[in-house]
Motif scaffolding. Sequence first.
Motif, PDB file in Angstrom:
ATOM      1  N   PRO A   5       0.811  -1.225   0.000  1.00  9.46           N
ATOM      2  CA  PRO A   5       0.000   0.000   0.000  1.00  9.46           C
ATOM      3  C   PRO A   5       0.845   1.277   0.000  1.00  9.46           C
ATOM      4  O   PRO A   5       0.507   2.251  -0.692  1.00  9.46           O
ATOM      5  N   VAL A   6       1.934   1.279   0.728  1.00  6.05           N
ATOM      6  CA  VAL A   6       2.823   2.444   0.742  1.00  6.05           C
ATOM      7  C   VAL A   6       3.447   2.632  -0.626  1.00  6.05           C
ATOM      8  O   VAL A   6       3.453   3.734  -1.197  1.00  6.05           O
ATOM      9  N   SER A   8       2.555   1.474  -3.644  1.00  5.86           N
ATOM     10  CA  SER A   8       1.627   1.812  -4.731  1.00  5.86           C
ATOM     11  C   SER A   8       1.141   3.253  -4.619  1.00  5.86           C
ATOM     12  O   SER A   8       0.979   3.950  -5.628  1.00  5.86           O
ATOM     13  N   GLY A   9       0.916   3.713  -3.385  1.00  3.40           N
ATOM     14  CA  GLY A   9       0.485   5.096  -3.203  1.00  3.40           C
ATOM     15  C   GLY A   9       1.545   6.093  -3.636  1.00  3.40           C
ATOM     16  O   GLY A   9       1.257   7.081  -4.329  1.00  3.40           O
ATOM     17  N   TRP A  12       1.912   5.936  -7.540  1.00  2.00           N
ATOM     18  CA  TRP A  12       0.817   6.578  -8.252  1.00  2.00           C
ATOM     19  C   TRP A  12       0.927   8.096  -8.178  1.00  2.00           C
ATOM     20  O   TRP A  12       0.780   8.789  -9.189  1.00  2.00           O
ATOM     21  N   ARG A  13       1.211   8.613  -6.995  1.00  2.00           N
ATOM     22  CA  ARG A  13       1.331  10.068  -6.850  1.00  2.00           C
ATOM     23  C   ARG A  13       2.485  10.612  -7.695  1.00  2.00           C
ATOM     24  O   ARG A  13       2.343  11.627  -8.377  1.00  2.00           O
ATOM     25  N   GLY A 107       8.158   2.508  -3.842  1.00  2.00           N
ATOM     26  CA  GLY A 107       7.166   3.283  -4.584  1.00  2.00           C
ATOM     27  C   GLY A 107       7.804   4.238  -5.568  1.00  2.00           C
ATOM     28  O   GLY A 107       7.399   4.315  -6.739  1.00  2.00           O
TER      29      GLY A 107
END
Length: 255
Positions: A5-6, A8-9, A12-13, A107
């Motif tokens: 989750p970290v 991918s976030g 994406w940003r 990420g």
Amino acid sequence: MRLWPVASGVAWRTLKNVLTTPSILLPTMAFPLFFFTAFAGGLSQVQNTPGFDYTNGYTAFQFVFVLLQSAAFGGVFTGFGVARDFEGGFAKRLLLAAPNRKGIVLGYCLAAMLRWCISATLLTTIALLVGMQVGGGPVDLVGMYTLALIVNVCGFLWAAGIATRLRTVQAGPLMQMPVFLLLFLAPVYVPLALLGDTIHTAARLNPITYALEAGRGFLAGDPTHVALGFGLPLLLAMLLTVWALRGLRSAEQAG
């Protein structure tokens, strides 16, 4: 927060910022195309040099270099984004919200790879349109692009280590210059055997040389230096992973 989750976030940003900001996106697209045009077009007569034995022609010879160059600098430019995030305060908030530091680095790294994939797709399309000869099969081409992707990761991890330690975009030259020197101390314009004594010695000690030779071999359908071509960049990536993670720890301690 868990690793994915970290990661991918953050990815994406970062990618969204690149795609929606022309001042970031356009240089990413233009940089490799400029070098490909300058080298493959403007220096095409180099292929007539005695001893130039790359069978697929000068366009293909230079394409592999520009592909690796775009991969390396795609990673470095993502490192600029890390530095901007520290200057703007986002990275500090991220450190507080995401205790899994590896997810943060992962990420940004994913964003660097996806960003480069866009550049690589455009560069490959242009090269094919101007008649680049491809001698390798699907497995060879997968090898070539995988090799470039590893170089992309190395470029990002180096720049991320600088960005997290200095936390300012003013560190940009320090991120770029070592990568630039490594790339241009490789056999850029002619095969390794045609380089002069001093440059030849420097090139043989340069890990990028073997990645470049392996990539050109894949494109020609005649793989060469595969073990060193993959092994040295992978070893470098492992070392730079430690460099980047320690840099993030340094940033956390600095507050």
